[in-house]
Design an enzyme around this catalytic site. Structure first.
Site, PDB file in Angstrom:
ATOM      1  N   ASP A  34     -75.560  37.322 -10.429  1.00 49.78           N
ATOM      2  CA  ASP A  34     -76.226  36.967 -11.684  1.00 49.78           C
ATOM      3  C   ASP A  34     -77.712  37.269 -11.539  1.00 49.78           C
ATOM      4  O   ASP A  34     -78.246  37.223 -10.429  1.00 49.78           O
ATOM      5  CB  ASP A  34     -76.028  35.457 -11.979  1.00 49.78           C
ATOM      6  CG  ASP A  34     -75.950  35.179 -13.470  1.00 49.78           C
ATOM      7  OD1 ASP A  34     -76.950  35.449 -14.159  1.00 49.78           O
ATOM      8  OD2 ASP A  34     -74.899  34.700 -13.932  1.00 49.78           O
ATOM      9  N   PHE A  84     -68.978  39.870 -16.826  1.00 48.20           N
ATOM     10  CA  PHE A  84     -69.485  38.996 -17.888  1.00 48.20           C
ATOM     11  C   PHE A  84     -70.939  39.288 -18.226  1.00 48.20           C
ATOM     12  O   PHE A  84     -71.404  38.882 -19.283  1.00 48.20           O
ATOM     13  CB  PHE A  84     -69.441  37.519 -17.445  1.00 48.20           C
ATOM     14  CG  PHE A  84     -68.069  36.967 -17.246  1.00 48.20           C
ATOM     15  CD1 PHE A  84     -67.215  36.786 -18.309  1.00 48.20           C
ATOM     16  CD2 PHE A  84     -67.633  36.610 -15.983  1.00 48.20           C
ATOM     17  CE1 PHE A  84     -65.947  36.266 -18.126  1.00 48.20           C
ATOM     18  CE2 PHE A  84     -66.371  36.082 -15.784  1.00 48.20           C
ATOM     19  CZ  PHE A  84     -65.524  35.911 -16.858  1.00 48.20           C
ATOM     20  N   LYS A  88     -75.400  37.966 -25.540  1.00 49.65           N
ATOM     21  CA  LYS A  88     -74.302  37.540 -26.411  1.00 49.65           C
ATOM     22  C   LYS A  88     -74.708  36.866 -27.723  1.00 49.65           C
ATOM     23  O   LYS A  88     -73.862  36.297 -28.398  1.00 49.65           O
ATOM     24  CB  LYS A  88     -73.388  36.591 -25.639  1.00 49.65           C
ATOM     25  CG  LYS A  88     -74.115  35.343 -25.148  1.00 49.65           C
ATOM     26  CD  LYS A  88     -73.169  34.304 -24.586  1.00 49.65           C
ATOM     27  CE  LYS A  88     -73.914  33.046 -24.269  1.00 49.65           C
ATOM     28  NZ  LYS A  88     -73.088  31.971 -23.758  1.00 49.65           N
ATOM     29  N   SER A 128     -64.031  40.446 -26.904  1.00 45.53           N
ATOM     30  CA  SER A 128     -64.134  39.371 -27.888  1.00 45.53           C
ATOM     31  C   SER A 128     -63.289  39.679 -29.114  1.00 45.53           C
ATOM     32  O   SER A 128     -63.092  40.846 -29.481  1.00 45.53           O
ATOM     33  CB  SER A 128     -65.601  39.238 -28.306  1.00 45.53           C
ATOM     34  OG  SER A 128     -65.718  38.491 -29.489  1.00 45.53           O
ATOM     35  N   TYR A 153     -74.158  43.432 -31.129  1.00 42.58           N
ATOM     36  CA  TYR A 153     -73.443  42.727 -30.055  1.00 42.58           C
ATOM     37  C   TYR A 153     -71.954  43.075 -30.115  1.00 42.58           C
ATOM     38  O   TYR A 153     -71.340  43.450 -29.126  1.00 42.58           O
ATOM     39  CB  TYR A 153     -73.644  41.210 -30.198  1.00 42.58           C
ATOM     40  CG  TYR A 153     -72.535  40.398 -29.581  1.00 42.58           C
ATOM     41  CD1 TYR A 153     -72.471  40.199 -28.203  1.00 42.58           C
ATOM     42  CD2 TYR A 153     -71.516  39.853 -30.383  1.00 42.58           C
ATOM     43  CE1 TYR A 153     -71.425  39.485 -27.643  1.00 42.58           C
ATOM     44  CE2 TYR A 153     -70.472  39.148 -29.828  1.00 42.58           C
ATOM     45  CZ  TYR A 153     -70.425  38.962 -28.462  1.00 42.58           C
ATOM     46  OH  TYR A 153     -69.377  38.264 -27.907  1.00 42.58           O
ATOM     47  N   LYS A 157     -69.148  45.371 -27.545  1.00 41.30           N
ATOM     48  CA  LYS A 157     -67.818  44.979 -27.044  1.00 41.30           C
ATOM     49  C   LYS A 157     -66.810  46.095 -27.327  1.00 41.30           C
ATOM     50  O   LYS A 157     -66.042  46.493 -26.442  1.00 41.30           O
ATOM     51  CB  LYS A 157     -67.353  43.671 -27.701  1.00 41.30           C
ATOM     52  CG  LYS A 157     -68.157  42.440 -27.302  1.00 41.30           C
ATOM     53  CD  LYS A 157     -67.980  42.129 -25.824  1.00 41.30           C
ATOM     54  CE  LYS A 157     -68.796  40.927 -25.380  1.00 41.30           C
ATOM     55  NZ  LYS A 157     -68.909  40.788 -23.914  1.00 41.30           N
ATOM     56  N   LEU A 205     -71.128  26.720 -32.680  1.00 42.63           N
ATOM     57  CA  LEU A 205     -70.843  25.450 -33.340  1.00 42.63           C
ATOM     58  C   LEU A 205     -70.814  24.242 -32.387  1.00 42.63           C
ATOM     59  O   LEU A 205     -71.482  23.229 -32.648  1.00 42.63           O
ATOM     60  CB  LEU A 205     -69.501  25.570 -34.086  1.00 42.63           C
ATOM     61  CG  LEU A 205     -69.013  24.318 -34.805  1.00 42.63           C
ATOM     62  CD1 LEU A 205     -69.997  23.869 -35.870  1.00 42.63           C
ATOM     63  CD2 LEU A 205     -67.638  24.584 -35.442  1.00 42.63           C
ATOM     64  N   PRO A 301     -74.587  34.771 -42.878  1.00 39.53           N
ATOM     65  CA  PRO A 301     -74.241  36.185 -43.015  1.00 39.53           C
ATOM     66  C   PRO A 301     -73.466  36.679 -41.784  1.00 39.53           C
ATOM     67  O   PRO A 301     -73.785  36.309 -40.655  1.00 39.53           O
ATOM     68  CB  PRO A 301     -75.596  36.902 -43.103  1.00 39.53           C
ATOM     69  CG  PRO A 301     -76.585  35.850 -43.453  1.00 39.53           C
ATOM     70  CD  PRO A 301     -76.049  34.550 -42.941  1.00 39.53           C
ATOM     71  N   GLY A 302     -72.469  37.490 -42.024  1.00 39.60           N
ATOM     72  CA  GLY A 302     -71.723  38.090 -40.903  1.00 39.60           C
ATOM     73  C   GLY A 302     -70.519  37.289 -40.459  1.00 39.60           C
ATOM     74  O   GLY A 302     -69.712  37.770 -39.651  1.00 39.60           O
TER      75      GLY A 302
HETATM   76  C1  UD1 Z   1     -69.427  34.168 -32.406  1.00 39.18           C
HETATM   77  C2  UD1 Z   1     -69.304  35.654 -32.323  1.00 39.18           C
HETATM   78  C3  UD1 Z   1     -68.234  35.997 -31.314  1.00 39.18           C
HETATM   79  C4  UD1 Z   1     -68.545  35.345 -29.990  1.00 39.18           C
HETATM   80  C5  UD1 Z   1     -68.607  33.845 -30.214  1.00 39.18           C
HETATM   81  C6  UD1 Z   1     -68.888  33.077 -28.943  1.00 39.18           C
HETATM   82  C7  UD1 Z   1     -69.214  37.342 -34.145  1.00 39.18           C
HETATM   83  C8  UD1 Z   1     -68.941  37.557 -35.592  1.00 39.18           C
HETATM   84  N1  UD1 Z   1     -68.995  36.129 -33.669  1.00 39.18           N
HETATM   85  O1  UD1 Z   1     -68.210  33.694 -32.990  1.00 39.18           O
HETATM   86  O2  UD1 Z   1     -68.149  37.389 -31.153  1.00 39.18           O
HETATM   87  O3  UD1 Z   1     -67.554  35.665 -29.074  1.00 39.18           O
HETATM   88  O4  UD1 Z   1     -69.637  33.587 -31.151  1.00 39.18           O
HETATM   89  O5  UD1 Z   1     -70.177  33.153 -28.536  1.00 39.18           O
HETATM   90  O6  UD1 Z   1     -69.622  38.239 -33.470  1.00 39.18           O
HETATM   91  N2  UD1 Z   1     -70.913  27.140 -37.649  1.00 39.18           N
HETATM   92  C9  UD1 Z   1     -71.477  26.174 -38.473  1.00 39.18           C
HETATM   93  N3  UD1 Z   1     -72.664  25.633 -38.094  1.00 39.18           N
HETATM   94  C10 UD1 Z   1     -73.322  26.007 -36.944  1.00 39.18           C
HETATM   95  C11 UD1 Z   1     -72.743  26.982 -36.131  1.00 39.18           C
HETATM   96  C12 UD1 Z   1     -71.542  27.546 -36.524  1.00 39.18           C
HETATM   97  O7  UD1 Z   1     -70.916  25.824 -39.503  1.00 39.18           O
HETATM   98  O8  UD1 Z   1     -74.412  25.476 -36.702  1.00 39.18           O
HETATM   99  C13 UD1 Z   1     -69.615  27.717 -38.020  1.00 39.18           C
HETATM  100  C14 UD1 Z   1     -69.654  29.206 -38.259  1.00 39.18           C
HETATM  101  O9  UD1 Z   1     -69.962  29.501 -39.578  1.00 39.18           O
HETATM  102  C15 UD1 Z   1     -68.225  29.591 -37.860  1.00 39.18           C
HETATM  103  C16 UD1 Z   1     -67.823  28.572 -36.804  1.00 39.18           C
HETATM  104  O10 UD1 Z   1     -68.732  27.500 -36.966  1.00 39.18           O
HETATM  105  O11 UD1 Z   1     -67.385  29.429 -38.966  1.00 39.18           O
HETATM  106  C17 UD1 Z   1     -67.900  29.098 -35.394  1.00 39.18           C
HETATM  107  O12 UD1 Z   1     -69.192  29.685 -35.201  1.00 39.18           O
HETATM  108  P1  UD1 Z   1     -69.674  30.137 -33.741  1.00 39.18           P
HETATM  109  O13 UD1 Z   1     -69.469  29.053 -32.767  1.00 39.18           O
HETATM  110  O14 UD1 Z   1     -71.058  30.687 -33.885  1.00 39.18           O
HETATM  111  O15 UD1 Z   1     -68.656  31.300 -33.343  1.00 39.18           O
HETATM  112  P2  UD1 Z   1     -68.233  32.630 -34.144  1.00 39.18           P
HETATM  113  O16 UD1 Z   1     -69.252  33.031 -35.134  1.00 39.18           O
HETATM  114  O17 UD1 Z   1     -66.828  32.455 -34.596  1.00 39.18           O
END
Ligand code: UD1
Length: 343
Positions: A34, A84, A88, A128, A153, A157, A205, A301-302
């Site tokens: 690392d 890894f 990210k 991913s 990002y 992948k 999240l 967005p996204g």
């Molecule tokens: C993202 C990446 C994914 C990556 C993963 C882990 C994309 C589109 N997504 O996934 O490639 O592997 O992170 O790092 O490239 N949410 C909220 N509030 C928050 C944060 C998130 O409501 O404060 C919601 C988001 O809208 C989503 C869900 O929680 O619906 C999960 O979000 P998140 O944990 O960021 O993961 P992904 O976007 O699914």
């Protein structure tokens, strides 16, 4: 059979540290490498503590440095490498695409050059579910067509998947590869000695939830409640980090024991269980007995509406299954946040 050695690039990070624990506990020798660009030593120390391996080798290497990576391959009898080491953060990649393309592609190219030069190396790439984009149908199997990624990002992948496939194909049997497509890894080790350590404001999240619950953040924004899903919030396949880490042990064993059916294979690593943001928040509050400050906010967005895995291939071919419930996982995530706070 002599012990096999696995090089884990990015081995001190969130996923890398959990994978290192599972590999060591399964009897592999592990070399953690690392450059600590996005983590500190907490998880590396945690891995040593959990496994009782004070002698665990640590190499401080930037994987973009091809000569340094080749030197690693010369120093250790590496049978497999799990890659890894990559940036990210989706949003950051949109703002700084060149930084992402340079780091994520160059580091993987160094690994492949070194592996190719050495020969007989098995390469596991951490991909991913982002490669599926917004899928036309859920759950997604490995045959679901990939879609253009929504961020640099995500593009890295997809590109690294193709680079591994092409390199394995051209190697004349000298290299083998597995692509693991992760869904949403969450949680922490049951020991609460290793877990996710986001720098700054978390993008994902679950770290945002745990930091809000502990008082580091004021309020969780739930991004969007008008999606075409049962409760209007996005659905994802949240996979326990220890379950996910175990999938790597199955994949490495499959490679080193010559059990692969193709020279480059791909597996979804998910539970097959869709969970909405609202369901996750409710489950977190219930299982941990804490009240969370949250509010609905505009869509991010996204974000895709809904994605979850069909994990049948990994279940049947590798014999791997996700076993932990969402409640167990959210308990572990909270225990880790409390451990960090010294509570
Ligand atoms: C993202 C990446 C994914 C990556 C993963 C882990 C994309 C589109 N997504 O996934 O490639 O592997 O992170 O790092 O490239 N949410 C909220 N509030 C928050 C944060 C998130 O409501 O404060 C919601 C988001 O809208 C989503 C869900 O929680 O619906 C999960 O979000 P998140 O944990 O960021 O993961 P992904 O976007 O699914």
């Amino acid at each position: 059979m002599s012990k096999k050695t696995v090089l884990v690039s990015g081995g001190a990070g969130f996923i890398g540290s959990h994978v290192s624990v599972e590999l060591l506990q399964a009897g592999y020798d592990v070399v953690v490498a690392d450059n600590f660009s996005n983590c500190d030593r907490t998880c590396f120390e945690g891995v040593k503590k959990i496994t009782g391996r004070e002698d665990l080798p640590l190499e401080i290497v930037d994987f973009c440095d091809e000569a340094a990576v080749k030197a690693l391959f010369a120093k250790y009898p590496i049978d497999a490498v799990i890659h890894f080491a990559a940036y990210k953060a989706v949003g950051e990649s949109v703002a700084k695409p060149l930084m992402y393309y340079r780091n994520n592609l160059q580091s993987f190219l160094s690994v492949l050059e070194a592996a190719q030069e050495k020969g007989n190396v098995n390469v596991l790439f951490s991909s991913s579910a982002t490669v599926y984009g917004e899928p036309d149908a859920v759950p997604v199997t490995e045959d679901t067509p990939r879609k253009p990624a929504t961020s640099p990002y995500g593009n890295t992948k997809t590109m690294c998947e193709d680079i591994l496939r092409d390199t394995v194909k051209a190697s004349g049997g000298k290299l083998k590869g597995i692509l693991l497509r992760y869904f949403n890894p969450i949680g922490a080790h049951p020991s609460a000695l290793i877990g996710e350590l986001p720098r700054g404001v978390p993008n994902n999240l679950v770290p945002f939830i745990t930091q809000t619950a502990i008082g580091k953040r004021e309020c969780l924004s739930i991004f969007g409640n008008d999606y075409p899903t049962p409760d209007g919030t996005c659905q994802r396949d949240y996979i326990d980090i220890v379950d996910l880490a175990k999938a790597h042990v199955y994949a490495v064993t499959r490679m080193v024991e010559g059990k692969m059916k193709e020279e480059c294979e791909v597996f979804n690593v998910g539970t097959g269980r869709p969970v909405s943001v609202m369901e996750l928040v409710n489950a977190f509050e219930k299982v941990n007995g804490v009240k969370l400050n949250w509010k609905f906010a505009p869509r991010r967005p996204g974000d895709v509406t809904a994605i979850w895995a069909d994990p049948t291939k990994a279940n049947n071919e590798m014999g791997w299954h996700a076993t932990r419930t969402i409640e167990e996982t959210l308990k572990a995530a909270w225990a880790w946040e409390c451990h960090l706070a010294g509570k």
